[in-house]
Design an enzyme around this catalytic site. Sequence first.
Site, PDB file in Angstrom:
ATOM      1  N   GLY A  22      -7.041   4.119   9.733  1.00 35.73           N
ATOM      2  CA  GLY A  22      -8.073   3.564   8.858  1.00 35.73           C
ATOM      3  C   GLY A  22      -7.609   2.230   8.304  1.00 35.73           C
ATOM      4  O   GLY A  22      -6.440   1.853   8.455  1.00 35.73           O
ATOM      5  N   LEU A  23      -8.525   1.543   7.651  1.00 36.25           N
ATOM      6  CA  LEU A  23      -8.161   0.272   7.018  1.00 36.25           C
ATOM      7  C   LEU A  23      -7.921   0.509   5.529  1.00 36.25           C
ATOM      8  O   LEU A  23      -8.818   0.980   4.822  1.00 36.25           O
ATOM      9  CB  LEU A  23      -9.294  -0.749   7.200  1.00 36.25           C
ATOM     10  CG  LEU A  23      -8.974  -2.157   6.690  1.00 36.25           C
ATOM     11  CD1 LEU A  23      -8.033  -2.892   7.664  1.00 36.25           C
ATOM     12  CD2 LEU A  23     -10.240  -2.992   6.480  1.00 36.25           C
ATOM     13  N   ASP A  53     -10.102   3.263   3.460  1.00 32.52           N
ATOM     14  CA  ASP A  53      -9.446   3.882   2.308  1.00 32.52           C
ATOM     15  C   ASP A  53      -9.627   2.968   1.102  1.00 32.52           C
ATOM     16  O   ASP A  53      -9.169   1.821   1.120  1.00 32.52           O
ATOM     17  CB  ASP A  53      -7.946   4.074   2.589  1.00 32.52           C
ATOM     18  CG  ASP A  53      -7.281   4.778   1.422  1.00 32.52           C
ATOM     19  OD1 ASP A  53      -7.418   6.016   1.335  1.00 32.52           O
ATOM     20  OD2 ASP A  53      -6.665   4.098   0.577  1.00 32.52           O
ATOM     21  N   TYR A  58      -9.280  -0.265  -7.211  1.00 33.63           N
ATOM     22  CA  TYR A  58      -8.947  -1.436  -6.377  1.00 33.63           C
ATOM     23  C   TYR A  58      -9.876  -2.614  -6.756  1.00 33.63           C
ATOM     24  O   TYR A  58      -9.684  -3.728  -6.304  1.00 33.63           O
ATOM     25  CB  TYR A  58      -9.067  -1.112  -4.885  1.00 33.63           C
ATOM     26  CG  TYR A  58      -8.074  -0.076  -4.371  1.00 33.63           C
ATOM     27  CD1 TYR A  58      -7.062   0.426  -5.191  1.00 33.63           C
ATOM     28  CD2 TYR A  58      -8.143   0.390  -3.066  1.00 33.63           C
ATOM     29  CE1 TYR A  58      -6.168   1.376  -4.722  1.00 33.63           C
ATOM     30  CE2 TYR A  58      -7.236   1.342  -2.587  1.00 33.63           C
ATOM     31  CZ  TYR A  58      -6.259   1.830  -3.435  1.00 33.63           C
ATOM     32  OH  TYR A  58      -5.366   2.772  -2.963  1.00 33.63           O
ATOM     33  N   SER A 169      -3.279  13.132  -3.573  1.00 30.06           N
ATOM     34  CA  SER A 169      -2.417  11.997  -3.230  1.00 30.06           C
ATOM     35  C   SER A 169      -1.199  12.012  -4.138  1.00 30.06           C
ATOM     36  O   SER A 169      -1.314  12.350  -5.332  1.00 30.06           O
ATOM     37  CB  SER A 169      -3.194  10.690  -3.410  1.00 30.06           C
ATOM     38  OG  SER A 169      -2.385   9.584  -3.119  1.00 30.06           O
ATOM     39  N   TRP A 230       6.042  -4.139  -8.354  1.00 31.75           N
ATOM     40  CA  TRP A 230       6.490  -2.752  -8.192  1.00 31.75           C
ATOM     41  C   TRP A 230       7.424  -2.522  -7.012  1.00 31.75           C
ATOM     42  O   TRP A 230       7.922  -1.415  -6.829  1.00 31.75           O
ATOM     43  CB  TRP A 230       5.310  -1.775  -8.151  1.00 31.75           C
ATOM     44  CG  TRP A 230       4.268  -2.056  -7.097  1.00 31.75           C
ATOM     45  CD1 TRP A 230       3.238  -2.941  -7.191  1.00 31.75           C
ATOM     46  CD2 TRP A 230       4.171  -1.460  -5.791  1.00 31.75           C
ATOM     47  NE1 TRP A 230       2.496  -2.936  -6.033  1.00 31.75           N
ATOM     48  CE2 TRP A 230       3.036  -2.029  -5.161  1.00 31.75           C
ATOM     49  CE3 TRP A 230       4.908  -0.497  -5.093  1.00 31.75           C
ATOM     50  CZ2 TRP A 230       2.641  -1.678  -3.866  1.00 31.75           C
ATOM     51  CZ3 TRP A 230       4.504  -0.150  -3.802  1.00 31.75           C
ATOM     52  CH2 TRP A 230       3.387  -0.741  -3.212  1.00 31.75           C
ATOM     53  N   LYS A 281      -7.297  -6.708  13.924  1.00 31.69           N
ATOM     54  CA  LYS A 281      -7.468  -6.337  15.344  1.00 31.69           C
ATOM     55  C   LYS A 281      -6.166  -5.784  15.905  1.00 31.69           C
ATOM     56  O   LYS A 281      -6.138  -4.753  16.575  1.00 31.69           O
ATOM     57  CB  LYS A 281      -7.863  -7.571  16.162  1.00 31.69           C
ATOM     58  CG  LYS A 281      -9.233  -8.114  15.830  1.00 31.69           C
ATOM     59  CD  LYS A 281      -9.523  -9.319  16.710  1.00 31.69           C
ATOM     60  CE  LYS A 281     -10.636 -10.150  16.128  1.00 31.69           C
ATOM     61  NZ  LYS A 281     -10.722 -11.486  16.718  1.00 31.69           N
TER      62      LYS A 281
END
Length: 297
Positions: A22-23, A53, A58, A169, A230, A281
């Site tokens: 996934g991206l 995701d 975000y 998560s 971080w 890509k």
Amino acid sequence: MNLSAGIQSIPLSDGNQIPLLGLGTYGDPRTTPKGSALECVKLAIDVGYRHFDGALVYFNEHEVGQAIREKIADGSVKREDIFYCGKLWNTFHPPELVRPALERTLKTLKLDYVDLYIMELPMAFKPGKEFYPKYKDGKYIYHHTDLCATWEALEACKDAGLVKSLGVSNFNRRQLELLLNKPGLKHKPVSNQVECHPYFTQPKLLEYCRQNGIVMVGFCPLGSSRDSSWVNLKSPPLLEDKLLVSIGRKYNKSSAQVALRFNVQRGVVVIPKSFTRERIKHNFQVVYPCYGNVCVA
Ligand code: NAP
């Protein structure tokens, strides 16, 4: 594991499926130009990505949702082709805040449901308007959490049709056990999204997840964006690792592709983030063969 073009998704314990690649869509809001997620998710859909995701925190979930809706509107994909994972943030753990948090994500995305909704962390911050509540001395204001009660509120969201699958998560084995052993558990967590890459392979947690039908999703699969707020910048960059580079040379691949393939071959779903056209890509070519701009699924 057979990685022929036909094998793109792996089954989840609730009967749904998750695409292996996934991206990731987290870009530092301070340095990422507005509109980046919108353009990159649209490009990614054209390339063949179907798994995205994201998260409310975000601060670009509206762009990701817009990209998905535009690609549905132009006939490139149908909603059911897309797998979107959203996350319950730390300030929304009290059970009565869970559904409103998910509804806020759906409103931001302008979608009717998410495919996967995961508890982002097994600890809570003080509920309120601030996503990162802090005392005057700069320390975070934590809050009591009852993970089982939060989970029950998530189960109700699935029953209401707002989400297809539920996961977690950053959970360790003990925290997973807490949920799996919960009396009256209705829906098992189907996945656990954790940091996972060749420098942090998580073998024990992976084995525990396998034994319990939980798919591991690896974040920072390229070793992270090395954000100095971080990441200790003295730690060696994963993508410059001599072994990964030499394996890549042997197979005519980049170290990034070798790192992604390492996880995919272990059945770990990967969600590399890139907001760079060529890399979007390039990273996809780990699982799917591509011819020019068109990837065969
Ligand atoms: P990552 O995917 O390991 O690395 C992203 C960094 O690698 C970016 O700086 C990206 O730059 C660069 N990159 C991408 N493809 C590359 C390539 N082929 N060659 C060289 N560099 C490349 O790290 P991440 O973004 O921290 O993690 C991925 C996703 O996991 C996040 O976006 C987010 O969706 C999720 N995540 C979840 C949690 C959680 O607690 N659940 C925590 C962290 C992350 P460009 O964008 O400039 O290409």
